[in-house]
Design an enzyme around this catalytic site. Structure first.
Site, PDB file in Angstrom:
ATOM      1  N   GLY A  46       0.835  -1.195   0.000  1.00 49.77           N
ATOM      2  CA  GLY A  46       0.000   0.000   0.000  1.00 49.77           C
ATOM      3  C   GLY A  46       0.868   1.241   0.000  1.00 49.77           C
ATOM      4  O   GLY A  46       2.008   1.214   0.476  1.00 49.77           O
ATOM      5  N   GLN A  51       2.866   9.907   1.118  1.00 54.18           N
ATOM      6  CA  GLN A  51       4.197   9.313   1.276  1.00 54.18           C
ATOM      7  C   GLN A  51       5.137   9.680   0.137  1.00 54.18           C
ATOM      8  O   GLN A  51       6.349   9.539   0.269  1.00 54.18           O
ATOM      9  CB  GLN A  51       4.095   7.794   1.377  1.00 54.18           C
ATOM     10  CG  GLN A  51       3.410   7.319   2.643  1.00 54.18           C
ATOM     11  CD  GLN A  51       3.247   5.819   2.626  1.00 54.18           C
ATOM     12  OE1 GLN A  51       2.241   5.307   2.154  1.00 54.18           O
ATOM     13  NE2 GLN A  51       4.248   5.110   3.128  1.00 54.18           N
ATOM     14  N   CYS A  92       5.769  -0.198   7.178  1.00 54.81           N
ATOM     15  CA  CYS A  92       5.447   0.980   6.376  1.00 54.81           C
ATOM     16  C   CYS A  92       6.637   1.334   5.486  1.00 54.81           C
ATOM     17  O   CYS A  92       7.775   1.313   5.949  1.00 54.81           O
ATOM     18  CB  CYS A  92       5.115   2.144   7.307  1.00 54.81           C
ATOM     19  SG  CYS A  92       4.663   3.659   6.462  1.00 54.81           S
ATOM     20  N   LEU A  93       6.350   1.669   4.229  1.00 56.63           N
ATOM     21  CA  LEU A  93       7.426   2.055   3.318  1.00 56.63           C
ATOM     22  C   LEU A  93       8.131   3.332   3.770  1.00 56.63           C
ATOM     23  O   LEU A  93       9.284   3.553   3.426  1.00 56.63           O
ATOM     24  CB  LEU A  93       6.883   2.223   1.895  1.00 56.63           C
ATOM     25  CG  LEU A  93       6.359   0.937   1.248  1.00 56.63           C
ATOM     26  CD1 LEU A  93       5.758   1.226  -0.124  1.00 56.63           C
ATOM     27  CD2 LEU A  93       7.453  -0.117   1.154  1.00 56.63           C
ATOM     28  N   HIS A 134      -4.519   1.959   7.694  1.00 57.11           N
ATOM     29  CA  HIS A 134      -3.120   2.386   7.772  1.00 57.11           C
ATOM     30  C   HIS A 134      -2.870   3.509   6.759  1.00 57.11           C
ATOM     31  O   HIS A 134      -2.288   4.550   7.084  1.00 57.11           O
ATOM     32  CB  HIS A 134      -2.212   1.175   7.492  1.00 57.11           C
ATOM     33  CG  HIS A 134      -0.766   1.509   7.419  1.00 57.11           C
ATOM     34  ND1 HIS A 134       0.125   1.159   8.411  1.00 57.11           N
ATOM     35  CD2 HIS A 134      -0.028   2.149   6.475  1.00 57.11           C
ATOM     36  CE1 HIS A 134       1.347   1.571   8.068  1.00 57.11           C
ATOM     37  NE2 HIS A 134       1.277   2.179   6.899  1.00 57.11           N
ATOM     38  N   GLU A 135      -3.318   3.289   5.515  1.00 57.93           N
ATOM     39  CA  GLU A 135      -3.090   4.293   4.468  1.00 57.93           C
ATOM     40  C   GLU A 135      -3.925   5.552   4.707  1.00 57.93           C
ATOM     41  O   GLU A 135      -3.468   6.661   4.439  1.00 57.93           O
ATOM     42  CB  GLU A 135      -3.373   3.705   3.086  1.00 57.93           C
ATOM     43  CG  GLU A 135      -2.508   2.501   2.712  1.00 57.93           C
ATOM     44  CD  GLU A 135      -1.009   2.733   2.815  1.00 57.93           C
ATOM     45  OE1 GLU A 135      -0.542   3.887   2.709  1.00 57.93           O
ATOM     46  OE2 GLU A 135      -0.275   1.739   2.998  1.00 57.93           O
ATOM     47  N   HIS A 138      -2.152   7.936   6.851  1.00 60.38           N
ATOM     48  CA  HIS A 138      -1.181   8.786   6.144  1.00 60.38           C
ATOM     49  C   HIS A 138      -1.846  10.041   5.601  1.00 60.38           C
ATOM     50  O   HIS A 138      -1.274  11.137   5.667  1.00 60.38           O
ATOM     51  CB  HIS A 138      -0.524   8.022   4.986  1.00 60.38           C
ATOM     52  CG  HIS A 138       0.578   7.111   5.412  1.00 60.38           C
ATOM     53  ND1 HIS A 138       1.738   7.562   6.001  1.00 60.38           N
ATOM     54  CD2 HIS A 138       0.695   5.755   5.328  1.00 60.38           C
ATOM     55  CE1 HIS A 138       2.526   6.531   6.266  1.00 60.38           C
ATOM     56  NE2 HIS A 138       1.908   5.427   5.875  1.00 60.38           N
TER      57      HIS A 138
END
Length: 184
Positions: A46, A51, A92-93, A134-135, A138
């Site tokens: 994701g 991000q 997480c990226l 989660h996304e 962000h």
């Protein structure tokens, strides 16, 4: 398509609140394609536009094993459908190589638009429910480490610094080898 740089924790730009997308333009479609390519390249499942330093309400995801089923959520709204929360191990990226348990509702209602501006309205559970939350965080300037203790947040920040230094050295080494090869 292009790979986009992913912001790393604790970059303050990750705290920016995303604005709604007014319409799905060719530029938005290009950004979607770039975000999907970036997510696959980074081996993520994701990625929120926040991000990659684009502060609009846009999320891409692909939970398939073969990485051939990308999903797009524009202007998403998520409503939890259960009171109880379940712990899931999250990564997480933007926080590379850091994983920890976060408790979230495991059944939610998602309303959004897809990449063609078509309405999405569905109830999801399990991993998709966790990932969308989660996304969504962000897009609201929240990072999963915010749910952790201060000590774990400090450890996460330190680990990200180390990972980024290692990646930088690897990139320099690869560039030097490439330069030497072209001199031969």
């Amino acid at each position: 398509m292009a790979l986009l740089p992913i912001l790393s924790y604790p970059d303050p730009r990750l705290r920016t609140i995303a604005k709604p997308v007014k319409e799905v333009t060719p530029e938005i479609k290009t950004l979607i394609a770039d975000m999907i390519e970036t997510m696959y390249d980074a081996q993520g499942i994701g990625l929120a536009a926040s991000q990659v330093d684009r502060h609009i309400q846009l999320i891409v995801m692909d939970l398939s094993e073969d990485k051939n089923a990308p999903m797009v959520f524009i202007n998403p709204k998520v409503t939890p459908l259960v009171e109880e929360k379940q712990p899931y191990e999250e990564g997480c990226l933007s926080v590379p190589d850091v994983y920890d348990k976060v408790e979230r509702p495991n059944k939610v209602h998602i309303e959004a638009l897809d990449e063609n501006g078509e309405r999405i309205d569905k109830v999801v559970d399990g991993l998709l429910a966790v990932c969308i939350q989660h996304e969504m965080d962000h897009l609201n300037g929240v990072i999963f480490v915010d749910y952790l203790s201060r000590l774990k947040q400090t450890r996460a920040r330190d680990k990200v610094k180390k990972v980024l230094k290692i990646r930088e050295k690897q990139a320099e080494s690869a560039a030097n080898k490439q330069a030497q090869a072209s001199n031969v």
